[in-house]
Design a protein around this motif. Structure first.
Motif, PDB file in Angstrom:
ATOM      1  N   ARG A 175       0.831  -1.204   0.000  1.00 39.36           N
ATOM      2  CA  ARG A 175       0.000   0.000   0.000  1.00 39.36           C
ATOM      3  C   ARG A 175       0.862   1.249   0.000  1.00 39.36           C
ATOM      4  O   ARG A 175       1.889   1.305   0.671  1.00 39.36           O
ATOM      5  N   GLU A 176       0.439   2.266  -0.755  1.00 41.64           N
ATOM      6  CA  GLU A 176       1.207   3.494  -0.890  1.00 41.64           C
ATOM      7  C   GLU A 176       0.455   4.683  -0.292  1.00 41.64           C
ATOM      8  O   GLU A 176      -0.770   4.761  -0.366  1.00 41.64           O
ATOM      9  N   PHE A 177       1.229   5.601   0.294  1.00 43.94           N
ATOM     10  CA  PHE A 177       0.672   6.800   0.906  1.00 43.94           C
ATOM     11  C   PHE A 177       1.528   7.994   0.484  1.00 43.94           C
ATOM     12  O   PHE A 177       2.753   7.890   0.396  1.00 43.94           O
ATOM     13  N   ASN A 178       0.863   9.100   0.249  1.00 52.56           N
ATOM     14  CA  ASN A 178       1.577  10.352  -0.005  1.00 52.56           C
ATOM     15  C   ASN A 178       1.639  11.146   1.291  1.00 52.56           C
ATOM     16  O   ASN A 178       0.595  11.494   1.852  1.00 52.56           O
ATOM     17  N   ILE A 179       2.856  11.383   1.768  1.00 52.68           N
ATOM     18  CA  ILE A 179       3.013  12.118   3.012  1.00 52.68           C
ATOM     19  C   ILE A 179       3.818  13.387   2.752  1.00 52.68           C
ATOM     20  O   ILE A 179       4.354  13.596   1.673  1.00 52.68           O
ATOM     21  N   ILE A 180       3.901  14.221   3.757  1.00 55.83           N
ATOM     22  CA  ILE A 180       4.645  15.478   3.656  1.00 55.83           C
ATOM     23  C   ILE A 180       6.104  15.224   4.000  1.00 55.83           C
ATOM     24  O   ILE A 180       6.411  14.548   4.977  1.00 55.83           O
ATOM     25  N   LYS A 181       7.002  15.768   3.215  1.00 54.91           N
ATOM     26  CA  LYS A 181       8.428  15.678   3.515  1.00 54.91           C
ATOM     27  C   LYS A 181       9.105  16.939   2.996  1.00 54.91           C
ATOM     28  O   LYS A 181       9.304  17.099   1.790  1.00 54.91           O
ATOM     29  N   VAL A 182       9.432  17.840   3.913  1.00 59.39           N
ATOM     30  CA  VAL A 182      10.057  19.109   3.563  1.00 59.39           C
ATOM     31  C   VAL A 182      11.530  19.044   3.920  1.00 59.39           C
ATOM     32  O   VAL A 182      11.891  18.720   5.056  1.00 59.39           O
ATOM     33  N   ASN A 183      12.380  19.359   2.972  1.00 58.64           N
ATOM     34  CA  ASN A 183      13.819  19.339   3.171  1.00 58.64           C
ATOM     35  C   ASN A 183      14.298  20.766   3.416  1.00 58.64           C
ATOM     36  O   ASN A 183      14.393  21.570   2.491  1.00 58.64           O
ATOM     37  N   HIS A 184      14.597  21.102   4.662  1.00 55.36           N
ATOM     38  CA  HIS A 184      14.968  22.469   5.011  1.00 55.36           C
ATOM     39  C   HIS A 184      16.445  22.742   4.757  1.00 55.36           C
ATOM     40  O   HIS A 184      17.317  21.945   5.135  1.00 55.36           O
ATOM     41  N   ASP A 185      16.727  23.886   4.149  1.00 62.44           N
ATOM     42  CA  ASP A 185      18.086  24.415   4.133  1.00 62.44           C
ATOM     43  C   ASP A 185      18.362  25.002   5.512  1.00 62.44           C
ATOM     44  O   ASP A 185      17.570  25.812   6.025  1.00 62.44           O
ATOM     45  N   LEU A 186      19.471  24.604   6.139  1.00 62.48           N
ATOM     46  CA  LEU A 186      19.678  24.963   7.539  1.00 62.48           C
ATOM     47  C   LEU A 186      19.866  26.461   7.752  1.00 62.48           C
ATOM     48  O   LEU A 186      19.381  27.021   8.742  1.00 62.48           O
ATOM     49  N   THR A 187      20.541  27.123   6.847  1.00 63.61           N
ATOM     50  CA  THR A 187      20.715  28.575   6.974  1.00 63.61           C
ATOM     51  C   THR A 187      19.374  29.285   6.852  1.00 63.61           C
ATOM     52  O   THR A 187      19.041  30.172   7.653  1.00 63.61           O
TER      53      THR A 187
END
Length: 206
Positions: free
Chosen positions: A164-176
């Motif tokens: 089973r597949e799910f679309n979730i949130i994944k935000v890749n933050h730039d640390l600066t």
């Protein structure tokens, strides 16, 4: 798919993942090293609010730093695994959607591990306002999460062992950029790499 749909799929995914979670993400030697480093700046506090507490891996370690922990997760299945790991009267578990959480008190420390990247950018400011509302005066925040050198993104496709597949949130933050964004919201924080692709955010309100 709008933000609310992503959030509901994310909640459903982690509820279904609970039974396999530790096996999929937990490498004991790596995790112990990460926890030792990430928790190093953590002060000893009377009360801690842990967001997205999951199976209790971090809850167990946080008891070395907090006299009492309120552990919040949207998954009762995760809470059940947490109780199996550590059944301690110092831990109060709350099942709630973190995005609609009415803070159950004021705390000396708000902690979250591998959760902030699941906060959509549309909810970034309201999420941090919620954290601010949960803190006692001079309270601290400690956030641990992961990032890569790729684009920021906003969604991710995850698959369970049954296909089973799910679309979730994944935000890749730039640390600066993350440090600058939090400073603009009134936070005095240090954002720094911890180990590998993991980083931490530690500080308090100005």
């Amino acid at each position: 798919m709008d933000t609310d749909d992503f959030i509901q799929q994310q909640i459903a995914f982690y509820r279904q993942l609970a039974g396999d979670y530790n096996e999929q993400v937990y490498d004991r030697e790596h995790w112990e090293s990460l926890a030792d480093t990430a928790l190093k700046p953590c002060p000893h506090v009377a009360s801690c609010l842990e967001l997205a507490s999951g199976t209790g891996l971090w809850t167990q370690r946080l008891l070395e730093y907090a006299d009492a922990i309120t552990a919040v997760d949207s998954s009762p299945e995760m809470h059940a695994l947490s109780v199996d790991r550590i059944d301690d009267p110092r831990v109060t578990r709350v099942t709630a959607d973190i995005f609609n959480l009415d803070p159950p008190g004021s705390y000396d420390l708000v902690f979250a591990a591998f959760w902030m990247s699941h906060v959509p950018m549309e909810r970034f400011e309201s999420f941090w306002a919620q954290i601010a509302a949960s803190l006692k005066p001079n309270g601290h925040i400690l956030i641990v999460d992961s990032h890569t050198s790729g684009p920021g993104g906003g969604g991710d496709n995850r698959q369970l062992t049954d296909g089973r597949e799910f679309n979730i949130i994944k935000v890749n933050h730039d640390l600066t950029e993350l440090a600058e964004r939090l400073n603009a919201l009134g936070w005095d924080v240090e954002v720094k790499p911890v180990t590998g692709n993991t980083y931490s955010v530690f500080g308090k309100l100005h």
